[in-house]
Structure formats: structure tokens, C-alpha cells
Write a protein that holds these residues in place. Sequence first.
Motif, mmCIF file in Angstrom:
data_model
loop_
_atom_site.group_PDB
_atom_site.id
_atom_site.type_symbol
_atom_site.label_atom_id
_atom_site.label_comp_id
_atom_site.label_asym_id
_atom_site.label_seq_id
_atom_site.Cartn_x
_atom_site.Cartn_y
_atom_site.Cartn_z
ATOM 1 N N VAL A 139 0.788 -1.108 -0.063
ATOM 2 C CA VAL A 139 0.171 0.164 0.031
ATOM 3 C C VAL A 139 0.800 1.324 -0.002
ATOM 4 C CG1 VAL A 139 -1.556 1.506 1.516
ATOM 5 C CG2 VAL A 139 -1.891 -1.257 1.231
ATOM 6 N N ASP A 140 1.946 1.201 0.773
ATOM 7 C CA ASP A 140 2.899 2.562 0.904
ATOM 8 C C ASP A 140 3.553 2.579 -0.227
ATOM 9 O OD1 ASP A 140 4.171 0.265 1.256
ATOM 10 O OD2 ASP A 140 5.312 1.089 2.835
ATOM 11 N N VAL A 141 3.878 1.718 -1.044
ATOM 12 C CA VAL A 141 4.674 1.867 -2.416
ATOM 13 C C VAL A 141 3.478 2.460 -3.457
ATOM 14 C CG1 VAL A 141 5.835 0.644 -4.321
ATOM 15 C CG2 VAL A 141 6.506 0.120 -2.042
ATOM 16 N N GLU A 142 2.400 1.967 -3.496
ATOM 17 C CA GLU A 142 1.326 2.209 -4.479
ATOM 18 C C GLU A 142 0.929 3.570 -4.197
ATOM 19 O OE1 GLU A 142 -1.063 0.288 -6.605
ATOM 20 O OE2 GLU A 142 0.017 -1.412 -6.598
ATOM 21 N N GLY A 198 10.825 22.613 -6.050
ATOM 22 C CA GLY A 198 10.080 22.422 -7.175
ATOM 23 C C GLY A 198 9.246 23.644 -7.074
ATOM 24 N N PRO A 199 8.301 23.877 -8.433
ATOM 25 C CA PRO A 199 7.733 25.054 -8.480
ATOM 26 C C PRO A 199 6.503 25.452 -7.291
ATOM 27 C CG PRO A 199 7.108 23.537 -10.084
ATOM 28 C CD PRO A 199 8.248 23.003 -9.388
ATOM 29 N N SER A 200 6.248 24.399 -6.771
ATOM 30 C CA SER A 200 5.357 24.462 -5.713
ATOM 31 C C SER A 200 5.567 25.113 -4.539
ATOM 32 C CB SER A 200 4.650 23.200 -5.419
ATOM 33 O OG SER A 200 5.533 22.312 -4.756
ATOM 34 N N GLY A 201 6.661 25.713 -4.618
ATOM 35 C CA GLY A 201 7.285 26.506 -3.454
ATOM 36 C C GLY A 201 8.031 25.445 -2.409
ATOM 37 N N GLY A 202 8.082 23.963 -2.842
ATOM 38 C CA GLY A 202 8.750 23.158 -2.296
ATOM 39 C C GLY A 202 8.208 22.243 -1.079
ATOM 40 N N ARG A 203 6.975 22.685 -0.666
ATOM 41 C CA ARG A 203 6.495 21.852 0.632
ATOM 42 C C ARG A 203 5.972 20.402 -0.015
ATOM 43 N NH1 ARG A 203 3.409 23.179 5.070
ATOM 44 N NH2 ARG A 203 1.856 21.631 5.563
ATOM 45 N N GLY A 204 5.373 20.645 -1.536
ATOM 46 C CA GLY A 204 4.823 19.209 -1.973
ATOM 47 C C GLY A 204 5.894 18.368 -2.421
ATOM 48 N N LEU A 205 6.817 18.896 -3.067
ATOM 49 C CA LEU A 205 8.109 18.215 -3.419
ATOM 50 C C LEU A 205 8.881 17.460 -2.316
ATOM 51 C CD1 LEU A 205 9.009 20.035 -6.783
ATOM 52 C CD2 LEU A 205 7.884 17.740 -6.457
ATOM 53 N N ASN A 206 9.114 18.602 -1.387
ATOM 54 C CA ASN A 206 9.753 18.081 -0.192
ATOM 55 C C ASN A 206 9.123 16.859 0.750
ATOM 56 O OD1 ASN A 206 11.900 19.693 -0.492
ATOM 57 N ND2 ASN A 206 10.918 21.569 0.592
ATOM 58 N N GLY A 207 7.905 16.925 0.791
ATOM 59 C CA GLY A 207 7.043 15.870 1.359
ATOM 60 C C GLY A 207 7.245 14.586 0.591
ATOM 61 N N LEU A 208 7.130 14.851 -0.794
ATOM 62 C CA LEU A 208 7.300 13.474 -1.634
ATOM 63 C C LEU A 208 8.817 13.090 -1.546
ATOM 64 C CD1 LEU A 208 5.604 14.697 -5.039
ATOM 65 C CD2 LEU A 208 4.948 12.824 -3.484
ATOM 66 N N MET A 217 11.558 7.340 2.846
ATOM 67 C CA MET A 217 11.454 6.391 3.850
ATOM 68 C C MET A 217 11.157 5.111 3.175
ATOM 69 S SD MET A 217 8.742 8.639 6.048
ATOM 70 C CE MET A 217 7.975 7.315 6.943
ATOM 71 N N LEU A 218 11.039 5.048 2.047
ATOM 72 C CA LEU A 218 10.900 3.670 1.287
ATOM 73 C C LEU A 218 12.011 3.130 0.620
ATOM 74 C CD1 LEU A 218 7.546 4.155 -0.698
ATOM 75 C CD2 LEU A 218 7.728 2.961 1.557
ATOM 76 N N ASP A 219 13.035 3.787 1.076
ATOM 77 C CA ASP A 219 14.413 3.652 0.242
ATOM 78 C C ASP A 219 14.609 3.992 -0.980
ATOM 79 O OD1 ASP A 219 15.497 2.717 2.831
ATOM 80 O OD2 ASP A 219 14.875 0.640 2.632
ATOM 81 N N GLY A 220 13.962 4.917 -1.554
ATOM 82 C CA GLY A 220 13.752 5.430 -2.820
ATOM 83 C C GLY A 220 14.551 6.547 -3.107
ATOM 84 N N GLU A 221 14.103 7.437 -4.169
ATOM 85 C CA GLU A 221 15.061 8.528 -4.544
ATOM 86 C C GLU A 221 14.008 9.375 -5.398
ATOM 87 O OE1 GLU A 221 19.171 10.238 -6.221
ATOM 88 O OE2 GLU A 221 18.670 8.217 -6.576
ATOM 89 N N LEU A 222 14.036 10.701 -5.086
ATOM 90 C CA LEU A 222 13.257 11.449 -6.101
ATOM 91 C C LEU A 222 14.027 12.559 -6.343
ATOM 92 C CD1 LEU A 222 9.521 12.396 -5.833
ATOM 93 C CD2 LEU A 222 11.257 14.346 -5.882
ATOM 94 N N VAL A 223 13.948 12.922 -7.650
ATOM 95 C CA VAL A 223 14.876 14.274 -8.171
ATOM 96 C C VAL A 223 13.890 15.181 -8.871
ATOM 97 C CG1 VAL A 223 16.643 15.010 -9.852
ATOM 98 C CG2 VAL A 223 16.907 12.934 -8.078
#
Length: 425
Positions: A306-309, A381-391, A397-403
Motif C-alpha cells: 500500500v505505501d509503495v502504491e 519545485g515550482p510549488s514552493g517546495g512543500r509538496g516536493l519536499n514531502g514527496l 522512507m521507502l529507500d527510494g529517490e526523488l529528483v
Amino acid sequence: MKFNEAPWRTRVLRAPLGWWRARDTYVKDGALAALLTVLAFVPTLSAIGAQLGDLPVRRADALGVALTLAQCLPLAIRSRWPALCLAVVGTAFAVHQALACPPTFGTVGIYLALYAAGAHQARFRGGLVAVSTVGYVALAVVLHSLGSPQRALDYLAFFSALALIWLAGTGVRRWRAEEAERRRLAAEVATAAERARIARELHDVVTHHVTAMVVQADAAQFLLPAAPERATEGLTAISGTGRRALTELRYLLGVLEATGESASADRARADRAPALGKVVDLVEQARLSGQPVEWTEQGERRRQAVDVELAAYRVVQEALTNALKYATGRRTAVLVRYGDEHIEIEVTTDGPGDGRTATAPVPTAPVSQEPRIPGPSRVPGPSGGRGLNGLRERVRMLDGELVAGAGPDGGFSVRALIPSRPAQE
């Protein structure tokens, strides 16, 4: 066949131990007082008791029995009123030794009362220590005046033993306080983490759907005089977007109210959670809002945890939200690639300098065995950072990476690499 009795014995012993741990403290203290009272009158145990003074023993009488009971029965209140328990037991012990009553196992009550005072007494601890010390010195003087053969070192050794018992109780009290503080801090950390998680969920749900509704409402307002039919389609899209927002909010409220529910309820709620299979709904919603979105899937999609999806869904949702807010009408490409070990997500929005049309094919790359995320540096990110930082935190937390970063043409791209974790059936 050889019968293994070890598991059976473990279960037999575990049941009464669990029952005893569940009992109230006062019940345990009462049982201890009753047990010590019974053992106090067992002749063979009389030599084990605490003895001080070595005066000639007098004959057994009612006074000796009363003093023995006074050293055992007050232990029933040793946790509730430890100072009172110590006062009664200590006084009875002193009189018992001064009168040279027959030895009894009940005299160990002084040890138990002293330990309880160290472990449970909350106020006036220093005063209790001072009064107890003065009382012991007075007892030593009385015993010496009555002709006790004990020397000063003997009295000091006995006092040291009593002090160690007090310190043991104090150590247990300090350990309990530290453990309670650790639990409190852990609860605060867990609460803060849960608040942050809920804030991220609310941000993702509300920002995306409200942004889509605003864009659709503006488009409908613009089209209403010139093309009423298309304006009606826009209003229908607003209605659908609102219903989807309510569905996700109901899911989020269900998660918040899930405390103590059954496993079947948890599974049913997980089935209603946003998932990879619903990403196409996000694409269709963006298209209804007037955003030219191209959707590409590569590989075989398998049901994930569920958390991955949810993380994958939120990545696409946040990227499309930013595209609607800051690049309305520009071509946006959504690519989801399913590998054996990772799920790759790439959402790219063209900038004003890109000459490609909305119908141009989306460039893709073959699935790699060890995928890497190339490309732009990590910028807000263009959203001011709140959404992308949360992502980023969610994916990390899932040992992944977001750029996320801007492209050379002024566009923007979000790339995520999330480890695959198939759902347990």
C-alpha cells in the motif's frame, strides 16, 4: 514418535505468569503480605530472618506474635503508602529486637518495606532517610545499653545492608522514571511524524483537486459565452473532480479513525487507497482540465504494498498539479516503468522554449536491470517546495529517490525511483 513437552510446558507456565502480571499492584502487595505472614510462623525458617543485637531470647508470647504480625501485614500497603509501611514495620522490628522476642522469618519484612520506600516514596524522601537513620542509631544505642555483644562495626555493617536495599529501590524508581520519559518522548516523536504524514496527505489531496477545479472553472467561464456545450463539459469535469476529492478525503478520514479496527477493515480501507492502477484517472482529470498529457506505461504492473502504491500515485499527482498551476496548456508526459526491483516514474512538462507539439511521441528508454536517475540537480519545485519536499521524504522512507529540477528549455521534470515491494496476499 517422541513427544516434545517443552512448548506445552512453556504455555502452562506462561498462562499463570500472565495472569499474575495483569493483577493490580495492591492485590500483589496483599498476596505478599499474606505469604510472609504464613512463612513467619514456620519454625524451620526462623533462622533466615533479620537479627540484630543477639540478646538472650525470651519465651514466645502474645506480644511476640503481635510484633511478628506488625512486621508482615503492613506490607499490603507498601506501594500505596510506603512511608507509613516502613514506619510501622521498622518500629515493630526495633521493639522485637529490643525485647529479644523469638527469631522469626517475618523480620525480613523490614527489607521489603525499606525497598518499597526507596522505589515508591515520591515526597519527603530525604526526610524519610533522616528519620530512619536516627531511628536506627537509637535502636543501636538501646541494644548496646541492654548488653548486646554487637560491636560498632556490626551495627555499621547491618546499616550498610539496609542502605543498599534502599538504594536498590531508588535505582528501580529512577529506571521507571527514565523509561516513562522515553515512552513519552517516543510518543511525541510518533505524534509529530503522524501529523507530518497527515499534512502531506491533505496537501496532496486538496492541492491537486482544488487546482484542477480552479483551472476547469476558469476554462468553463471563458467558454460559456462562445461554446456553451464545451462549458457544460467543463462543469461536468468540475463535478467529477469534486467527487474524487471527497472520495480521497473519506479514505484519509477512515485512516485517522482506524484505531482498534479489525484486519478485514484495514484490508478494505487499503483497497480504497489511491494506487498505481488509478494513475490513469489523474491523467484523464488533467486532460479534462485542458492540459495535454501523454501517458505511457512500460513493463508488467504488479500489485505493490500500500505505501509503495500510494507513494507512486502521489508523485504523479503532485507533478500534474504543478503542471496545471505553472504550465497550463503545455505538453506534459507521464511515464511509469515497472522493473523487477524498482518502479520508475518520470513526469516532464515542456517549457516555453520547447517546439514539440502535444502529439509528439514520448521518448522512452528500455527497462534496465539497475535503473539510475540521471539528470537535473535537486532544486526546489515550482510549488514552493512543500509538496516536493514531502514527496522526497515519503520516497526516502521507502529507500527510494526523488529528483526534481528545471530543464534547459524552462520546463520541469520530476523523476522518482521506488523499490518494488509486491503486496502480501
